[in-house]
Write an enzyme that holds these catalytic residues in place. Sequence first.
Site, PDB file in Angstrom:
ATOM      1  N   GLU A 125     -13.002   0.608  16.894  1.00 32.30           N
ATOM      2  CA  GLU A 125     -14.085   0.553  15.900  1.00 32.30           C
ATOM      3  C   GLU A 125     -15.225  -0.351  16.388  1.00 32.30           C
ATOM      4  OE1 GLU A 125     -12.673  -0.559  12.013  1.00 32.30           O
ATOM      5  OE2 GLU A 125     -10.979   0.814  12.117  1.00 32.30           O
ATOM      6  N   HIS A 173     -13.817   3.188   7.835  1.00 35.13           N
ATOM      7  CA  HIS A 173     -13.071   2.000   7.400  1.00 35.13           C
ATOM      8  C   HIS A 173     -13.591   1.497   6.048  1.00 35.13           C
ATOM      9  CE1 HIS A 173     -10.472  -1.512   9.071  1.00 35.13           C
ATOM     10  NE2 HIS A 173     -10.284  -1.332   7.772  1.00 35.13           N
ATOM     11  N   ILE A 182       0.839  -1.202   0.000  1.00 38.27           N
ATOM     12  CA  ILE A 182       0.000   0.000   0.000  1.00 38.27           C
ATOM     13  C   ILE A 182       0.873   1.249   0.000  1.00 38.27           C
ATOM     14  CG2 ILE A 182      -1.714   1.310   1.306  1.00 38.27           C
ATOM     15  CD1 ILE A 182      -2.731  -1.442   2.354  1.00 38.27           C
ATOM     16  N   ARG A 221      -4.224   0.645  10.768  1.00 35.80           N
ATOM     17  CA  ARG A 221      -5.061   0.183  11.871  1.00 35.80           C
ATOM     18  C   ARG A 221      -5.097   1.302  12.902  1.00 35.80           C
ATOM     19  NH1 ARG A 221      -6.984  -3.114   9.081  1.00 35.80           N
ATOM     20  NH2 ARG A 221      -7.173  -5.375   9.392  1.00 35.80           N
TER      21      ARG A 221
END
Length: 335
Positions: free
Chosen positions: A277, A295, A169, A248
């Site tokens: 979350e 998210h 990523i 995260r």
Amino acid sequence: MRVDRPKVLLLGEIEHAHDAWNSLGQLAELIEPKARNRDQFLKEVRDGSFNGTVATYRTFNSINTTGNFDEDLVKLLPKSLKFICHNGAGYDSVDVPACTARGIRVSNVPTAVDDATADTNMFLILGALRGFNTSMFALRDGKWRGHPPPPLGHDPEGKVLGILGMGGIGRNLKKKAEAFGMQVQYFNRKELPEEWSGGAKYVSFDELLATSDVISLNLPLNKNTRHIISTKEFEKMKTGVVIVNTARGAVMDEEALVRALDTEKVWSCGLDVYEEEPSIHPGLVANPHVMLVPHMGTWTVETQTAMEIWNIGNVRAALETGKLKSPVPEQADMQ
């Protein structure tokens, strides 16, 4: 003599790749739990409902049924279970050392998520730099840009982007950021070969904090990276820094982030992930300089489909070859 077929346990749902999933039925019996919470799931495990299961396909949302795949759960899993195939890049909800101790191999989906997550990352960088969030709210409230209008934003051109964690990523984000004229530097566990880094400058952790205009968190969550960004780290950053997190939530101390925003050490931030979350720190919700996305880094039809196909491929490889297509790095040398 009758030979029992191996079983594959589906934890969560297949949303898109139904044909690919059903094709596994030629190799194994496909089963699902009846449980709707962790206590019920643990009872099914103890009662032997999943005996004979060789592999499990696990989604991110299955945590609502099973809870974390922690040591307490792993030690109860049937002896037949040898593979846990997790449909996601991040796998912090799976206790890999506990799995390794049990001889269970774990895989993730490391590349199918790269484009969509980096797209979300770049969206948050641009939005946070330009300060769009405050006026987007004002517009919906009938106040045009806001009264008084917001402070002027900043162009991405010429800004130094510090990428913390130069995996798939991070490398994808580098290419996108350079298209907007940003200068990219990174910190990783180790310096990457030139063909992987694409010419991005490798710097120390402290140098990245001190010299970046924008800091993007793209590293996995584990015991070493939890709260890797907290009060001490914010103090080392430039005043007016922009922070973006699509990794995260717990890699950054949200309480410390709220304080850094309140003192304007951090000018703005963009978040796709959170420590607890789906709960979000009220100080983040209340701050108009925080762009919040629930998210959705991989929330596209194309990416979700590709992830399912990749993970089904891991299950198929486990059944056909006894090996995983993409084992997690911690188990790369597992015999």
